[in-house]
Write a protein that holds these residues in place. Structure first.
Motif, PDB file in Angstrom:
ATOM      1  N   VAL A 133       0.859  -1.174   0.000  1.00 48.59           N
ATOM      2  CA  VAL A 133       0.000   0.000   0.000  1.00 48.59           C
ATOM      3  C   VAL A 133       0.902   1.232   0.000  1.00 48.59           C
ATOM      4  N   SER A 134       0.536   2.246  -0.802  1.00 53.53           N
ATOM      5  CA  SER A 134       1.276   3.512  -0.806  1.00 53.53           C
ATOM      6  C   SER A 134       0.485   4.543  -0.005  1.00 53.53           C
ATOM      7  N   VAL A 168       5.112  -6.196   3.161  1.00 58.84           N
ATOM      8  CA  VAL A 168       5.311  -4.761   2.986  1.00 58.84           C
ATOM      9  C   VAL A 168       4.063  -3.981   3.417  1.00 58.84           C
ATOM     10  N   GLU A 212       4.490  -3.526   7.037  1.00 52.66           N
ATOM     11  CA  GLU A 212       5.557  -2.541   7.275  1.00 52.66           C
ATOM     12  C   GLU A 212       5.040  -1.115   7.139  1.00 52.66           C
ATOM     13  N   VAL A 213       4.297  -0.860   6.030  1.00 56.77           N
ATOM     14  CA  VAL A 213       3.846   0.504   5.743  1.00 56.77           C
ATOM     15  C   VAL A 213       2.816   0.962   6.782  1.00 56.77           C
ATOM     16  N   ILE A 219       4.987   1.766   9.899  1.00 54.98           N
ATOM     17  CA  ILE A 219       5.784   2.989   9.738  1.00 54.98           C
ATOM     18  C   ILE A 219       4.901   4.230   9.845  1.00 54.98           C
ATOM     19  N   SER A 220       3.725   4.163   9.212  1.00 53.80           N
ATOM     20  CA  SER A 220       2.851   5.338   9.150  1.00 53.80           C
ATOM     21  C   SER A 220       2.040   5.537  10.423  1.00 53.80           C
TER      22      SER A 220
END
Lengths: 109, 144
Positions: free
Chosen positions: A53-54, A83, A86-87, A90-91
């Motif tokens: 995911v972005s 990932v 992870e995202v 992190i966010s």
């Protein structure tokens, strides 16, 4: 992006697969808003098949979560890995949205 | 695997961003970069390319160039434009402690890039803004 919905134990389970990026986030946004407008305000997002995911995807998830909350429901996240996990970590999105190891755990909460 | 060196010119418009991401990801795969780091690169390239589309040329468009080099151990992607000087790292950091109701999402993309890349640099060179992204092999393949 795949976006498949099913009803289970009073929740709407949405399995999102592929990539939640700038290309697919608009569709996610639209379909999320449609769900909430149709009264499906208790949503579990099953992200076990999501590759990554972005920030555009995170924004779309947040928009849907806010709509569900505003309608008296909630949005939970289940099954994150790799990932995607992870995202979210992190966010900090994994601390503002309820997250569960998998869909059964989310439904039992 | 053999080292890769390639470059391509795109337009700074959101329709080009998926192609830019695919270009970098395909070259990284060819160079032997592992799946987890390729996913990190995809995210970083998308964030930086969208930033350039938003900021480089105002409501107009212009060059968005991409060049890549490296191998599976160290892979470098550079994105450049010819707009006024703009340092993406100057964006305000997101408030990660804000509640869901109050949360602003500004700066989130750049924050992700800082955390996902091993190196993230900006420089002004002549009339170009150049953003450098670097990923290294990290031995964590298989954990993702």
């Amino acid at each position: 992006m795949n976006f498949e919905t099913r009803q289970e134990s009073g929740w709407t389970v949405v399995a999102v697969g592929g990539r939640l990026d700038t290309t697919s986030s608009a569709e996610f946004d639209r379909r999320g808003q449609e769900l909430v407008a149709a009264g499906s305000t208790r949503i579990v997002l099953d992200l076990s098949e999501l590759e990554y995911v972005s920030s555009a995807g995170l924004r779309a998830v947040l928009t849907t979560a806010k709509s569900a909350q505003a309608a008296g429901g909630k949005l939970a996240i289940a099954g994150m890995k790799g990932v995607t996990k992870e995202v979210f970590s992190i966010s900090g999105f994994d601390s503002i949205l309820p997250t569960y190891a998998d869909v059964p755990t989310a439904l039992a909460s | 695997m053999a080292p890769i060196e390639a470059s391509q010119e795109f337009h700074a418009q959101s329709e080009d961003v998926p192609g830019i991401v695919e270009f970098v990801a395909a070259r990284a795969q060819e160079a032997g970069v592992g799946a987890r780091r390729v996913a990190h690169l995809r995210i970083a390239v998308e964030e930086i390319a969208l930033n350039i589309c938003d900021h480089a040329y105002g409501s107009s468009t212009g060059l968005l160039g991409v060049s890549v080099s490296g191998d599976g151990d160290r892979f470098v992607a550079e994105l450049f434009d010819e707009g006024p000087a703009f340092d993406p790292e100057a964006a305000p950091a997101p408030d990660l402690d804000a509640s869901i109701e109050r949360r602003a999402v500004g700066g989130l993309g750049v924050f992700l890039v800082q955390r996902l890349m091993d190196e993230f640099r900006y420089r002004r060179e002549g009339r170009r803004n150049i953003v450098t992204l670097v990923v290294s092999a990290d031995g964590q393949e298989g954990e993702a």
